[in-house]
Enzyme design. Structure first.
Site, PDB file in Angstrom:
ATOM      1  N   HIS A 146      -6.316 -31.004  28.824  1.00 23.28           N
ATOM      2  CA  HIS A 146      -7.197 -29.917  29.245  1.00 23.28           C
ATOM      3  C   HIS A 146      -8.659 -30.278  28.957  1.00 23.28           C
ATOM      4  O   HIS A 146      -9.536 -30.137  29.812  1.00 23.28           O
ATOM      5  CB  HIS A 146      -6.867 -28.633  28.481  1.00 23.28           C
ATOM      6  N   HIS A 174      -1.234 -32.458  25.312  1.00 23.61           N
ATOM      7  CA  HIS A 174      -1.372 -31.356  26.272  1.00 23.61           C
ATOM      8  C   HIS A 174      -2.788 -30.781  26.206  1.00 23.61           C
ATOM      9  O   HIS A 174      -3.469 -30.633  27.235  1.00 23.61           O
ATOM     10  CB  HIS A 174      -0.333 -30.279  25.944  1.00 23.61           C
ATOM     11  N   GLU A 175      -3.247 -30.476  24.994  1.00 24.19           N
ATOM     12  CA  GLU A 175      -4.575 -29.893  24.840  1.00 24.19           C
ATOM     13  C   GLU A 175      -5.675 -30.920  25.116  1.00 24.19           C
ATOM     14  O   GLU A 175      -6.728 -30.576  25.652  1.00 24.19           O
ATOM     15  CB  GLU A 175      -4.723 -29.308  23.432  1.00 24.19           C
TER      16      GLU A 175
END
Length: 256
Positions: A62, A58-59
């Site tokens: 980003h 998820h990170e």
């Protein structure tokens, strides 16, 4: 270095992440094979490790999107290595999400990577950076539920089915919560570039409390029930039944 150019060492996958992947693989095999004497422990370790993997991805989503949008600093900060220890707030991004899974079976979205937004030009790029994380949870949920909606469960051990079902529930809850247009969450980050300066200035003081506000609402029984009814409806649409997710959560809480 250009926006999309980083040193090879910045992109090297962290041994910490590889170790988490190894735990996921070993405990996944133990859950599948029934090797563990207590299947609940294997399910707990498998789901927890896989959940941490999804948080890292998820990170990473980003950071990778920010890199291609103009912020080359994400490589220097270690965000492209998938190392959870490199995150800005490891407590918020890893520890608290795991605690919330253990306590309540819900996917807590966490804030981690610091994007230097002044390096990025264009509202669409800012929106895409914010959307990239929860879209990863959507993809993870699709992968977890694939055996269910493809009707390919023949030969899949029951405990492994239940573990996948519970892991899918975590991904769906994380995606929904992250996409809420609440200050401090990714959903607000998607729409924030399109808001007027006055609105953004008025909303900014509330950003640190957005996540707390959402979880306070989830403590309200009627809202909590509606939220999980929506989650269950999505999972049923993907072929995962309520009893499969509840069985997975029961196995996960092996100490009960």
């Amino acid at each position: 270095m250009t926006a999309t150019t980083t040193r090879p060492s910045d992109r090297r996958i962290s041994p910490v992440f590889l170790g988490i992947l190894a735990v996921t693989a070993v405990t996944g095999w133990a859950t599948w094979s029934g090797f563990a004497e207590k299947p609940g422990i294997a399910v707990f370790l498998f789901v927890t490790a896989a959940w941490i993997v999804s948080l890292c991805l998820h990170e990473y989503a980003h950071a990778r999107t920010a890199l291609h949008s103009g912020d080359s600093s994400v490589g220097e900060k270690g965000y492209l290595s998938l190392n959870p220890l490199a995150y800005t707030h490891a407590l918020l991004s890893i520890v608290l999400p795991v605690i919330f899974v253990i306590m309540g079976g819900i996917g807590l979205p966490g804030g981690a990577v610091f994007i230097e937004r002044n390096r990025i030009h264009g509202r669409w790029k800012h929106s895409l950076i914010s959307a990239a994380g929860p879209l990863t949870n959507v993809l993870f949920a699709a992968v977890c539920t694939a055996p269910f909606w493809l009707h390919s469960l023949d030969g899949v051990p029951a405990d492994f089915q239940y573990a996948l079902a519970f892991l899918a529930l975590l991904q769906v809850t994380a995606a929904i919560l992250n996409f809420l247009p609440v200050p401090g969450l990714d959903g607000y980050g998607v729409i924030e570039p399109w808001l007027s300066y006055d609105i953004k200035r008025q909303v900014e003081p509330f950003a640190p409390f957005g996540l707390l506000f959402v979880f306070a609402l989830l403590w309200v029984p009627s809202i909590n029930r509606e939220f999980f009814d929506m989650v269950d409806a999505i999972l049923r649409g993907l072929g995962v039944s309520d009893w499969q997710t509840s069985s997975g959560y029961s196995l996960y809480q092996f100490w009960r």
